[in-house]
Write a protein that holds these residues in place. Sequence first.
Motif, mmCIF file in Angstrom:
data_model
loop_
_atom_site.group_PDB
_atom_site.id
_atom_site.type_symbol
_atom_site.label_atom_id
_atom_site.label_comp_id
_atom_site.label_asym_id
_atom_site.label_seq_id
_atom_site.Cartn_x
_atom_site.Cartn_y
_atom_site.Cartn_z
ATOM 1 N N ASN A 243 4.578 6.050 0.529
ATOM 2 C CA ASN A 243 4.123 5.007 -0.388
ATOM 3 C C ASN A 243 5.175 4.675 -1.439
ATOM 4 O OD1 ASN A 243 1.559 4.650 0.748
ATOM 5 N ND2 ASN A 243 0.737 6.403 -0.355
ATOM 6 N N THR A 246 9.709 2.649 0.818
ATOM 7 C CA THR A 246 9.411 1.883 2.025
ATOM 8 C C THR A 246 10.502 0.844 2.252
ATOM 9 O OG1 THR A 246 8.186 0.111 0.920
ATOM 10 C CG2 THR A 246 6.950 2.113 1.469
ATOM 11 N N ALA A 247 10.442 0.189 3.393
ATOM 12 C CA ALA A 247 11.419 -0.862 3.709
ATOM 13 C C ALA A 247 11.289 -2.036 2.747
ATOM 14 C CB ALA A 247 11.225 -1.338 5.145
ATOM 15 N N GLN A 248 10.109 -2.190 2.124
ATOM 16 C CA GLN A 248 9.881 -3.315 1.206
ATOM 17 C C GLN A 248 10.186 -2.965 -0.249
ATOM 18 O OE1 GLN A 248 7.394 -2.437 3.623
ATOM 19 N NE2 GLN A 248 8.449 -3.915 4.942
ATOM 20 N N THR A 249 10.478 -1.685 -0.523
ATOM 21 C CA THR A 249 10.739 -1.274 -1.909
ATOM 22 C C THR A 249 12.001 -1.953 -2.437
ATOM 23 O OG1 THR A 249 9.763 0.898 -1.453
ATOM 24 C CG2 THR A 249 11.082 0.697 -3.451
ATOM 25 N N GLU A 250 11.932 -2.464 -3.674
ATOM 26 C CA GLU A 250 13.073 -3.156 -4.261
ATOM 27 C C GLU A 250 14.268 -2.228 -4.401
ATOM 28 O OE1 GLU A 250 12.104 -5.011 -7.925
ATOM 29 O OE2 GLU A 250 10.629 -6.377 -7.059
ATOM 30 N N ARG A 251 15.455 -2.822 -4.288
ATOM 31 C CA ARG A 251 16.699 -2.041 -4.330
ATOM 32 C C ARG A 251 16.826 -1.258 -5.643
ATOM 33 N NH1 ARG A 251 21.542 -1.806 -1.765
ATOM 34 N NH2 ARG A 251 23.390 -1.384 -2.992
#
Length: 533
Positions: A243, A246-251
């Motif tokens: 959680n 993830t691949a969508q977590t901001e840089r």
Amino acid sequence: MATIYIREVKIDGVKNEDDVGEPRGTKDYPFESLDLAFQFFKKQGYAEDETKFLVFSTSKEEWEEASKSSLKKARTRYDEEQKKEKRKQELATRRKQEEDERNAVLMKAKEIVLEEDTSLPSPIKIKLDDVGDHIKLRNMEDSASQGTRVRVFGRVHRERKQKDVLFITLRDGYGFMQVVLSGKLAKTYEALTLTRETSMEIYGEMRQVPAGARAPLDRELHADFYKIPSHWRAAGGDDAITNRVTAQTERSTLLDLRHLALRGEVASSVLLVRDAVEFAFGQAFKELRIRKVSPPALVQTQVEGGATLFKLDYYGAEAYLTQSSQLYLETCLPSMGDVYCIEKSFRAEKSLTRRHLSEFTHVEAELDFITFEDLLSNIEHMMCRVLEIVMADPVIAGYIKKLNPDFKLPERPFMRMKYSDAIRWLQEHGIPNEEGKEHAIGDDIAEAAERKMTDEIGKPIFLTYFPAEIKAFYMQKDPNDPRFTESVDCLMPGVGEIVGGSMRMDDNESLMAAFARENLDPSKYYWYTDQRK
């Protein structure tokens, strides 16, 4: 006959009829919408043919009976809401039932206690990339024969349930291993509540995977016992790594969670490649009898310009984090011969580009009694030799191919191009400088233009003989044209500059003139100028 009044108004959200202390649906307290009125009508159990819905007409300034079509729409919306509510309740009931059933299973699972079978052979501790002679092969004639019993440690990288079998991919930093938990082992409380990154100690037999199946190194561990101490269990819920990273977590968030992101396959493989590259540098330098030293990180002099120095107080004196160790390496030449270091360097450049870093690992070498051509040959050899060593390791080569599928070893010899020829090339190809003007002698060629030129030429380039005014004070001038220096940048297609180097001034008088030109106090460099004496 019941009469319900509606005076439609534009509202943000819907008021509940109980919010008003008076009966709703009267002239004084009409409903705000026909939908609310219809809901009230249904709750009260009124008969539709005995109920009149009056809607206030603002154009006529009077109450009119609601049209059949509007009532039909209100009825349809009400029925849809009722169906949604029913489905919601059914889902809640089903979830509660599933939760109760799962809790019952977990309570029963807590009663299962695993004990190691002491009649089995003592296990051999191995790393997860170890194959050795531990595997029971598919084609072994004696079905009773066994593979070596092993003991492994690692963290859960992935897990999946298939009927009554739990498949786990374990990771220990050296490799990955598929582990099979079946029977009682897959029914314990620890197995049923297993979270990723949980640490495990597992015993079992190594077997080759069934034909057609795939697993790391074509083998899997069939467990007969495992341990998960309570403090080895990784967090679940909102704190679970799945959680948080993830691949969508901001840089920017991933940078703050670097300690967790490093557990991913891409980030960790980059670090493993770096480790292999640094090891290869050590081997390649060793082959050339170039010795390693460790110069200081806290210094009192600049190397690459005062604007990029990190300043700090050093017991009351002014000091800086080193920009480069090269001047200090020179002091070791008379006693050690050719030397190198792999240390951290620091540049106070407030930039987020990949080329300008506040802190970076710096490979530097100083060679004694060489010519400029010797320097170019050494750089070319080192780059190619390091890559040969790195790519000779099939595991590391696999990481590199995955990270950069188009990677190819550079071919020798590298192209030689003088700075003045590069300026001419940029002019001829219409590539402007940072100000949008035509490149001219004296320009510090920007990274974008440099990369475009390198990518179009398509081969490694030694860009040589830069103007003295744009290079460091200690660089030796070209004996054939003192406006330029015996300096070099190595440019690689798809990357840009990866190596910079130069010959050093070996004449004290020239060095003092360079200090004066740069307004530097030579007394702070006494240890460097002493060498020229």
